[in-house]
Design an enzyme around this catalytic site. Sequence first.
Site, PDB file in Angstrom:
ATOM      1  N   SER A   7       0.847  -1.196   0.000  1.00 20.75           N
ATOM      2  CA  SER A   7       0.000   0.000   0.000  1.00 20.75           C
ATOM      3  C   SER A   7       0.882   1.245   0.000  1.00 20.75           C
ATOM      4  CB  SER A   7      -0.902   0.009   1.233  1.00 20.75           C
ATOM      5  OG  SER A   7      -1.547   1.267   1.354  1.00 20.75           O
ATOM      6  N   HIS A  32      -1.205  -1.350  -4.333  1.00 24.09           N
ATOM      7  CA  HIS A  32      -2.485  -0.973  -3.728  1.00 24.09           C
ATOM      8  C   HIS A  32      -2.498   0.539  -3.523  1.00 24.09           C
ATOM      9  CE1 HIS A  32      -6.173  -1.992  -1.529  1.00 24.09           C
ATOM     10  NE2 HIS A  32      -5.831  -1.034  -0.669  1.00 24.09           N
ATOM     11  N   ASP A  34      -4.632   3.577  -2.177  1.00 18.74           N
ATOM     12  CA  ASP A  34      -5.753   3.964  -1.315  1.00 18.74           C
ATOM     13  C   ASP A  34      -6.196   5.387  -1.638  1.00 18.74           C
ATOM     14  OD1 ASP A  34      -6.220   1.694   0.438  1.00 18.74           O
ATOM     15  OD2 ASP A  34      -4.225   2.083   1.253  1.00 18.74           O
ATOM     16  N   MET A  36      -8.658   8.348  -0.763  1.00 21.55           N
ATOM     17  CA  MET A  36      -9.505   8.834   0.339  1.00 21.55           C
ATOM     18  C   MET A  36      -9.943  10.261   0.058  1.00 21.55           C
ATOM     19  SD  MET A  36      -7.338   7.418   3.597  1.00 21.55           S
ATOM     20  CE  MET A  36      -6.625   5.773   3.629  1.00 21.55           C
ATOM     21  N   HIS A  65      -8.252   1.316  -4.601  1.00 22.27           N
ATOM     22  CA  HIS A  65      -9.249   1.143  -3.540  1.00 22.27           C
ATOM     23  C   HIS A  65      -9.904   2.497  -3.272  1.00 22.27           C
ATOM     24  CE1 HIS A  65      -9.850   0.031   1.019  1.00 22.27           C
ATOM     25  NE2 HIS A  65     -10.991   0.209   0.387  1.00 22.27           N
ATOM     26  N   MET A  67     -11.981   4.643  -1.306  1.00 11.97           N
ATOM     27  CA  MET A  67     -12.618   4.932  -0.021  1.00 11.97           C
ATOM     28  C   MET A  67     -13.222   6.327  -0.095  1.00 11.97           C
ATOM     29  SD  MET A  67      -9.918   3.287   2.693  1.00 11.97           S
ATOM     30  CE  MET A  67      -8.453   3.467   1.687  1.00 11.97           C
ATOM     31  N   MET A 136     -11.771  -5.402   5.138  1.00 12.13           N
ATOM     32  CA  MET A 136     -10.976  -4.454   5.914  1.00 12.13           C
ATOM     33  C   MET A 136     -10.741  -5.018   7.313  1.00 12.13           C
ATOM     34  SD  MET A 136     -10.235  -1.922   3.960  1.00 12.13           S
ATOM     35  CE  MET A 136      -9.483  -0.916   5.255  1.00 12.13           C
ATOM     36  N   ASP A 174      -6.924  -6.142   4.138  1.00 10.23           N
ATOM     37  CA  ASP A 174      -6.191  -4.880   4.212  1.00 10.23           C
ATOM     38  C   ASP A 174      -6.333  -4.282   5.603  1.00 10.23           C
ATOM     39  OD1 ASP A 174      -5.075  -2.369   3.889  1.00 10.23           O
ATOM     40  OD2 ASP A 174      -6.546  -1.664   2.429  1.00 10.23           O
TER      41      ASP A 174
END
Length: 222
Positions: A7, A32, A34, A36, A65, A67, A136, A174
């Site tokens: 990540s 990965h 992330d 956000m 991913h 989020m 998660m 994760d």
Amino acid sequence: MVKIAPSILAADFACLLQEAKRMESFGADWLHIDVMDGHFVPNITFGPAVVQALQGRVNLFFDVHLMIERPQDFLHQFHQAGAQMLTVHAETCPHLHRVIQSIKKMGCKAGVALNPATPLSCLEYVAAGLDLVLIMSVNPGFGGQSFIPAVLPKIRDLAQKKKRHGLNFKIQVDGGINEGNAAQVVAAGADVLVTGSALFGSEEPREMIQTLKMLPRKEMNV
């Protein structure tokens, strides 16, 4: 063999490309990313421009991913930027089936993420169309959190349902994954491990990746 997805949330942002290439050279499988938005989770990270900047310069599978609230508004941008897997949160998608269809129509792989307290039952009518289910093991929003052991039965239950119904999605986990708990996570049924702080902070990241990749997987009973 278990797939390892570093990540980049835990990477040094001042040299993100070098960090990603370093993980590639150590034998990682996926990258990965992330994303956000400061709304669904209390943090802001990367946008499509970061994905595009890495595209073609890192030979890893781009696992994005999301989020974020209203992920359906950003699917095309991230796919065009280079995302090969787009994972959305069930908690943010009242029309989850439609969002999955939209991802697949773009020619991208589709995943659904579940927060620790979100039950597996929300996948009941969409699981057959998924390429990935992300469990998660921390509450999303920040790196460096501790693994929540209560998700282990959830991973095990998902793996059993997957086998029982002949489904093909990968199970990704994760949050707080390290060398101390990874064996339990893999034994429960994980196919892909996301690891951030433990990996980027390791003194021997190459050895850590290789160790995690070789963890034995157990046959699931149904």
